[in-house]
Enzyme design. Structure first.
Site, PDB file in Angstrom:
ATOM      1  N   HIS A 106       0.774  -1.011   0.032  1.00 59.36           N
ATOM      2  CA  HIS A 106       0.100  -0.058  -0.178  1.00 59.36           C
ATOM      3  C   HIS A 106       1.054   1.305  -0.118  1.00 59.36           C
ATOM      4  CE1 HIS A 106      -3.300  -2.611   1.934  1.00 59.36           C
ATOM      5  NE2 HIS A 106      -3.201  -2.969   0.890  1.00 59.36           N
ATOM      6  N   GLU A 137      35.122 -27.292 -23.493  1.00 56.57           N
ATOM      7  CA  GLU A 137      36.034 -25.798 -23.556  1.00 56.57           C
ATOM      8  C   GLU A 137      34.091 -24.944 -23.955  1.00 56.57           C
ATOM      9  OE1 GLU A 137      37.945 -22.188 -23.216  1.00 56.57           O
ATOM     10  OE2 GLU A 137      38.161 -24.121 -21.792  1.00 56.57           O
ATOM     11  N   HIS A 163      44.061 -33.759 -35.693  1.00 62.32           N
ATOM     12  CA  HIS A 163      43.183 -33.946 -35.070  1.00 62.32           C
ATOM     13  C   HIS A 163      41.545 -34.451 -36.011  1.00 62.32           C
ATOM     14  CE1 HIS A 163      39.969 -35.710 -32.348  1.00 62.32           C
ATOM     15  NE2 HIS A 163      41.457 -35.370 -31.477  1.00 62.32           N
TER      16      HIS A 163
END
Length: 463
Positions: free
Chosen positions: A78, A379, A365
């Protein structure tokens, strides 16, 4: 754009708190620009301050309670609606007790006090958040539904009904905030007669009376029951009036309960911290639902502020582009492994990594069979998670985020040149400087890896 506003003079108002029953004096004081609404408990050692923000809400049982470092202020709605309705931005609210005075159960006396104090325009523009798209909160089991929609100005519409005999459905609408003081401020809080004893047993309404709330009898009462109520309220003239009201005054408006629900709604939404421009439509609102909607709106505002801080150019479908990401993360080529962020919320983030044959790791890779190493997938996932931590770190440039643990890492299929990886991370838990996240990565909708991660947040000046 409008200027921020405060009050010209200090003004006080005294009375008894609705739920705690404590006699309290509340003092409104002028405050500087960008101060917002702040309560201060002058009766507690150190005079602690409690910001009137949804982050501080700890309870919504028949009222909204704030707390900061263990110090509470009860039933703030209020007070806040009087400030919001008067379009006042900055005020310090001193209390020498645990909650504002109940007065007559409305915001009428608070609104009048603020008008008596006078309004002072300040030398800074007011921030108003314009709702861009619908934000909603629902509790289907209780038929509770609240939404805020884009609109040219603040508006609110409330619909209420109760599982109570004799109480008809009601609605109330506010078309412009300037009408609040004359059409809604004097609408009183209410409760049904059958709720009173449970509320007393719960330790609430210790300061309640027929002078501070409308009590509605939702069934016929026997003579003995009326005698018991006369003792409870310490009044000899109790009788059931039109609408089942026990108060001698009766209803101030035929739809006074709905008007008061709208009043409570605006008071609770003041906890967002800035005014909003939009239309709120609420079906069966209550303090819990009001606060949850306020929490969602504040979260959206927070995300947009973060986005604007780093993202200089708006791009459709992109939250952070690579230029923004480079402002957030310390990583650089060849170890910056996220290209853009496309979703960002308080607890979830979605990032994209475009995998090309030009990635340096493909040289070894693997020759003739290029596959992105699983550890680099993790990561990349961690870097996306680091951006999610913007929600908890105000200045990411001042900290390092380290992976503390990886659990349940699973790799489902190889990632090869030409793949676009979608990383989705969810914030599971946050404890001071430790963050727990759950992540997954997909390519064309197929899961390629998943993991749970624990990150440690270390200030750079602590290393």
């Amino acid at each position: 754009m409008c200027k921020q506003r405060t009050i010209k003079h200090t003004i006080s108002i005294s009375g008894k708190g609705l739920h705690t029953g404590a006699h309290v004096t509340m003092t409104f004081k002028p405050a500087p620009v960008n101060h917002g609404y702040v309560f201060q408990r002058t009766d507690v050692e150190g005079r602690p301050k409690i910001p009137a923000l949804v982050d501080q809400v700890i309870d919504t049982s028949r009222g909204t309670t704030l707390a900061h470092q263990g110090v509470k202020v009860h039933t703030v709605e209020h007070t806040l609606v009087a400030l919001a309705g008067a379009e006042i931005d900055n005020v310090l609210i001193e209390l020498d007790g645990p909650e504002p005075p109940a007065m007559d159960g409305s915001a009428k006396f608070f609104t009048q006090a603020l008008m008596d104090a006078g309004i002072q325009e300040q030398d800074a523009f007011r921030e108003v958040y314009a709702i861009r798209e619908a934000i909603s909160y629902e509790e289907p089991g209780r038929k509770v539904s609240l939404s805020v929609l884009p609109a040219e100005q603040f508006q609110a519409q409330v619909f209420i009904d109760f599982d109570s005999n004799g109480f008809k459905s009601q609605s109330a609408s506010l078309e412009q905030l300037q009408a609040f003081s004359r059409e809604f401020a004097d609408s009183r809080t209410f409760c049904f007669l059958h709720e009173i004893e449970p509320l007393l047993q719960a330790g609430l309404i210790k300061g309640g009376s027929l002078n501070s709330a409308v009590v509605i009898a939702d069934r016929q009462l026997s003579g003995l029951e009326i005698q018991r109520l006369q003792k409870l309220f310490k009044k000899t003239d109790i009788q059931i009036r039109d609408g089942g009201v026990l108060n001698q005054e009766g209803f101030r408006y035929p739809n006074e309960p709905a008007r008061h629900k709208l009043l409570d709604l605006i008071g609770d939404l003041a906890l967002i911290g800035v005014p909003i421009r939009g239309k709120v439509v609420a079906s069966r609102p209550g303090h819990k639902a009001n606060v949850e909607l306020a929490r969602k709106i504040r979260s959206v505002i927070k995300q947009e502020r973060i986005r604007k801080k780093f993202q200089q150019v708006d791009k459709q479908g992109i939250i952070f582009d690579i230029n923004a990401i480079q402002q957030i993360l310390p990583h650089r080529y060849p170890f910056l492994l996220v290209d853009k962020i496309i979703e960002f919320s308080e607890r979830k983030i979605v990032g994209i990594k475009n995998v090309t044959i030009n990635e340096p790791f493909f040289q070894g890779h693997f020759p003739g069979n290029p596959i992105m190493p699983g550890v680099l997938q993790l990561e990349s996932m961690a870097q996306v998670g680091g951006i999610l931590l913007l929600n908890t770190i105000e200045n990411p440039q001042t900290v390092w985020v380290y992976i503390a643990a990886i659990d349940k890492a699973r790799f489902k299929r190889p990632v090869v040149p030409g793949d676009t990886i979608r990383f989705e991370l969810e914030l599971v838990n946050l404890r001071k400087s430790i963050c727990e996240m759950k992540g997954k990565a997909t390519v064309d909708g197929q899961l390629v890896c998943s993991a749970n991660m624990l990150a440690s947040i270390i200030p750079k000046d602590k290393l």
